[in-house]
Design a protein around this motif. Structure first.
Motif, PDB file in Angstrom:
ATOM      1  N   GLY A 298       0.707  -1.101  -0.061  1.00 11.11           N
ATOM      2  CA  GLY A 298      -0.079  -0.163  -0.119  1.00 11.11           C
ATOM      3  C   GLY A 298       0.890   1.269  -0.020  1.00 11.11           C
ATOM      4  N   PRO A 299       0.251   2.278   0.005  1.00 10.78           N
ATOM      5  CA  PRO A 299       0.977   3.677  -0.044  1.00 10.78           C
ATOM      6  C   PRO A 299       1.857   3.646   0.937  1.00 10.78           C
ATOM      7  N   TYR A 300       1.645   3.329   2.413  1.00  9.65           N
ATOM      8  CA  TYR A 300       2.415   3.497   3.401  1.00  9.65           C
ATOM      9  C   TYR A 300       3.878   2.609   3.392  1.00  9.65           C
ATOM     10  N   GLU A 301       3.583   1.509   3.030  1.00  9.49           N
ATOM     11  CA  GLU A 301       4.728   0.498   2.704  1.00  9.49           C
ATOM     12  C   GLU A 301       5.768   1.148   1.670  1.00  9.49           C
ATOM     13  N   ILE A 302       5.158   1.512   0.385  1.00  6.64           N
ATOM     14  CA  ILE A 302       5.922   1.937  -0.710  1.00  6.64           C
ATOM     15  C   ILE A 302       6.784   3.502  -0.479  1.00  6.64           C
TER      16      ILE A 302
ATOM     17  N   LEU B 297       9.405   2.277   1.954  1.00  5.34           N
ATOM     18  CA  LEU B 297      10.720   1.636   1.429  1.00  5.34           C
ATOM     19  C   LEU B 297      11.466   2.526   0.327  1.00  5.34           C
ATOM     20  N   CYS B 298      10.528   3.400  -0.178  1.00  6.78           N
ATOM     21  CA  CYS B 298      11.312   4.284  -1.140  1.00  6.78           C
ATOM     22  C   CYS B 298      12.141   5.272  -0.427  1.00  6.78           C
ATOM     23  N   ASP B 299      11.866   5.812   0.630  1.00  2.96           N
ATOM     24  CA  ASP B 299      12.732   6.541   1.801  1.00  2.96           C
ATOM     25  C   ASP B 299      14.066   5.960   1.957  1.00  2.96           C
ATOM     26  N   ILE B 300      14.035   4.732   2.104  1.00  2.00           N
ATOM     27  CA  ILE B 300      15.016   3.778   2.544  1.00  2.00           C
ATOM     28  C   ILE B 300      15.932   3.656   1.329  1.00  2.00           C
ATOM     29  N   ALA B 301      15.248   3.357  -0.061  1.00  2.00           N
ATOM     30  CA  ALA B 301      16.090   3.500  -1.139  1.00  2.00           C
ATOM     31  C   ALA B 301      16.725   4.890  -1.629  1.00  2.00           C
ATOM     32  N   ASP B 302      15.904   5.861  -1.092  1.00  2.13           N
ATOM     33  CA  ASP B 302      16.575   7.358  -1.615  1.00  2.13           C
ATOM     34  C   ASP B 302      17.838   7.430  -0.562  1.00  2.13           C
TER      35      ASP B 302
ATOM     36  N   MET C 271      21.771   0.038   5.193  1.00  4.89           N
ATOM     37  CA  MET C 271      20.911  -0.087   4.512  1.00  4.89           C
ATOM     38  C   MET C 271      20.140  -1.414   4.953  1.00  4.89           C
ATOM     39  N   ILE C 272      21.075  -2.425   5.453  1.00  7.59           N
ATOM     40  CA  ILE C 272      20.261  -3.735   5.798  1.00  7.59           C
ATOM     41  C   ILE C 272      19.578  -3.535   7.012  1.00  7.59           C
ATOM     42  N   ALA C 273      20.180  -2.738   7.897  1.00 15.12           N
ATOM     43  CA  ALA C 273      19.702  -2.488   9.307  1.00 15.12           C
ATOM     44  C   ALA C 273      18.413  -1.497   9.085  1.00 15.12           C
ATOM     45  N   ALA C 274      18.193  -0.651   7.968  1.00 21.75           N
ATOM     46  CA  ALA C 274      16.940   0.102   8.002  1.00 21.75           C
ATOM     47  C   ALA C 274      16.084  -0.775   7.390  1.00 21.75           C
ATOM     48  N   ILE C 275      16.611  -1.464   6.430  1.00 19.05           N
ATOM     49  CA  ILE C 275      15.257  -2.585   5.744  1.00 19.05           C
ATOM     50  C   ILE C 275      14.732  -3.602   7.204  1.00 19.05           C
ATOM     51  N   GLU C 276      15.611  -3.958   7.763  1.00 20.36           N
ATOM     52  CA  GLU C 276      15.111  -4.941   9.012  1.00 20.36           C
ATOM     53  C   GLU C 276      14.466  -4.119   9.761  1.00 20.36           C
ATOM     54  N   GLU C 277      14.767  -2.929  10.295  1.00 19.34           N
ATOM     55  CA  GLU C 277      14.174  -2.044  11.389  1.00 19.34           C
ATOM     56  C   GLU C 277      12.876  -1.874  10.733  1.00 19.34           C
ATOM     57  N   ALA C 278      12.666  -1.689   9.465  1.00 18.04           N
ATOM     58  CA  ALA C 278      11.261  -1.469   8.901  1.00 18.04           C
ATOM     59  C   ALA C 278      10.271  -2.785   8.881  1.00 18.04           C
TER      60      ALA C 278
ATOM     61  N   TYR D 272      11.359  -5.951   7.393  1.00 21.94           N
ATOM     62  CA  TYR D 272      11.416  -6.755   6.188  1.00 21.94           C
ATOM     63  C   TYR D 272      12.420  -7.724   6.213  1.00 21.94           C
ATOM     64  N   PRO D 273      12.279  -9.106   6.028  1.00 25.09           N
ATOM     65  CA  PRO D 273      13.329  -9.889   6.146  1.00 25.09           C
ATOM     66  C   PRO D 273      14.386  -9.846   4.796  1.00 25.09           C
ATOM     67  N   ILE D 274      15.732 -10.036   5.036  1.00 25.48           N
ATOM     68  CA  ILE D 274      16.807  -9.950   4.028  1.00 25.48           C
ATOM     69  C   ILE D 274      16.833 -11.494   3.720  1.00 25.48           C
ATOM     70  N   GLY D 275      16.801 -11.809   2.380  1.00 21.86           N
ATOM     71  CA  GLY D 275      17.198 -13.150   2.136  1.00 21.86           C
ATOM     72  C   GLY D 275      16.567 -13.436   0.592  1.00 21.86           C
ATOM     73  N   GLY D 276      16.240 -14.512   0.358  1.00 20.07           N
ATOM     74  CA  GLY D 276      15.722 -15.142  -0.993  1.00 20.07           C
ATOM     75  C   GLY D 276      16.693 -15.300  -2.078  1.00 20.07           C
ATOM     76  N   THR D 277      18.032 -15.334  -1.732  1.00 17.85           N
ATOM     77  CA  THR D 277      18.996 -15.457  -2.802  1.00 17.85           C
ATOM     78  C   THR D 277      19.383 -17.058  -2.711  1.00 17.85           C
ATOM     79  N   GLY D 278      20.080 -17.454  -3.626  1.00 25.08           N
ATOM     80  CA  GLY D 278      20.701 -18.765  -3.796  1.00 25.08           C
ATOM     81  C   GLY D 278      19.712 -20.019  -3.380  1.00 25.08           C
ATOM     82  N   PRO D 279      20.539 -21.185  -2.535  1.00 30.06           N
ATOM     83  CA  PRO D 279      19.581 -22.027  -2.400  1.00 30.06           C
ATOM     84  C   PRO D 279      18.722 -22.071  -1.105  1.00 30.06           C
TER      85      PRO D 279
END
Ligand code: SF4
Ligand code: SF4
Length: 357
Positions: A64-68, A71-76, A104-111, A113-120
């Protein structure tokens, strides 16, 4: 007639190149190697010596707009304003400054959102759009995704599987979706119920008749009005007649179930692309957490994790050990419905390439 011919307005996807991070654009096609310093983080090194880090994370998928905005603030702040979605709907931020990766990882996790999904790992589940902008869903595919990814959080944030695991869901039985290592698809188990009062005004009857893959629908007069009838012995409960004719209601709280399929893949790395095969049918479509479907998926994943060799996708694993062994290992019941007996499909299925509306 207009003096000049009218040309179609192209409104497909825009050129993705303009959205690439400048370091990616500069080194396009000239990468030397890449590595994964930790689950969820990729480091690409170009022949020019440039480096770029990619941080991948999972979302709740319908943003939704809140999440977008969040996340865009973190990207900026950390990722030079560049955002990328993968084919499995993971989000990725790219950054060329190594010093920004950990903050950046710390900001994403604090928001949250889990980091992962790569490789096996079990990467994000891809799902079809369902209630948001489709008119025929039989379940809430995004809800199934959220409930399942909550259960599979550990498998997303770690790389402990033999190879990548792509899970897909679909919210009706006939349309979008694709082959998945594990696929959770709607399964209707009763023919549609026809509201004869509405058919004459709402449905183009020849189109509906043409939609049926097994020719089970006939025009009929009911209560003096033009309507349709179904030969229920022929009907395979696919739901294809519902989109062109909503009065042929097939979605049902009790009889629309889930089915689980295993072993599909699109890639031709190491082995050919494969169709997934049915392994569990009649699974309750049980919101909001779908515990029965989640338990089966977890059982299959555990058997795959323990028994498959490195680099085997689920389909490769089952091809090696055989389906009887798969059912032994997972302790899923094997029934007559699992037997693939589509010998006459070429003749009996409506398999022409014509598109009918
Ligand atoms: S799977 Fe079916 S219901 Fe879901 S978005 Fe695709 S067409 Fe629509
Ligand atoms: S549900 Fe499928 S098989 Fe049954 S009548 Fe409709 S189109 Fe035909």
């Amino acid at each position: 007639m207009a003096d000049t011919p009218q040309y179609p307005i192209e409104s497909g996807c825009p050129d993705g190149f303009q959205y690439l991070h400048p370091v990616m654009k500069k080194n396009y096609g000239n990468w030397d190697y890449h590595e994964r310093p930790r689950p969820g983080v990729l480091r690409h090194v170009a022949k020019s010596g440039d480096e770029i880090w990619t941080v991948r994370f999972g979302t709740q998928r319908q943003l939704g707009p809140y999440e977008i905005n969040l996340l865009c603030d973190i990207a900026d702040k950390y990722a030079d304003g560049y955002v990328h979605f993968t084919i499995r709907s993971n989000m990725e931020f790219c950054v060329s400054d190594k010093e920004k990766v950990e903050p950046m990882i710390a900001a994403i996790e604090e928001a949250g959102y889990p980091i992962g999904g790569t490789g096996p790992s079990v990467t994000m589940i891809s799902h079809t759009q369902g209630w948001l902008h489709c008119d025929i869903p039989g379940t809430d595919a995004s809800g199934v995704v959220k409930a399942l990814m909550d259960e599979l959080h550990e498998d997303f944030t770690n790389e402990k599987m033999p190879n990548r695991v792509h899970i897909t869901t679909s919210c009706c039985q006939i349309n979008c979706g694709g082959q998945g290592d594990i696929a959770i698809n709607v399964q209707h188990t009763k023919p549609p119920k026809i509201n004869h009062d509405l058919v004459a005004n709402a449905c183009e009857r020849p189109s509906v008749v043409a939609r049926c893959p097994v020719a089970a629908i006939r025009p009929a007069m009911v209560n003096g009005q033009p309507s349709l009838e179904i030969d229920e012995k022929k009907c395979i409960c696919c739901g294809a007649c519902f989109p062109p004719c909503p009065p042929m209601q097939i979605n049902d709280a009790e009889y629309s179930k889930l089915a689980i399929w295993v072993g599909g893949k699109h890639s031709n790395a190491r082995s050919k692309p494969m169709f997934h095969k049915l392994v569990a049918a009649g699974v309750p479509n049980n919101p909001p957490r779908w515990p029965e479907a989640a338990a089966i998926v977890k059982t299959i994943l555990e058997a795959y994790r323990k028994d498959a060799l490195d680099w085997e996708r689920t389909g490769d694993w089952v091809e090696r050990i055989g389906w009887p062994r798969f059912f032994e290992l997972t302790e899923l019941p094997f029934t007559k419905f699992h037997i693939d007996n589509w010998k006459g499909a070429r003749n009996s299925l409506n398999a022409s390439t014509h598109i009918r509306f």
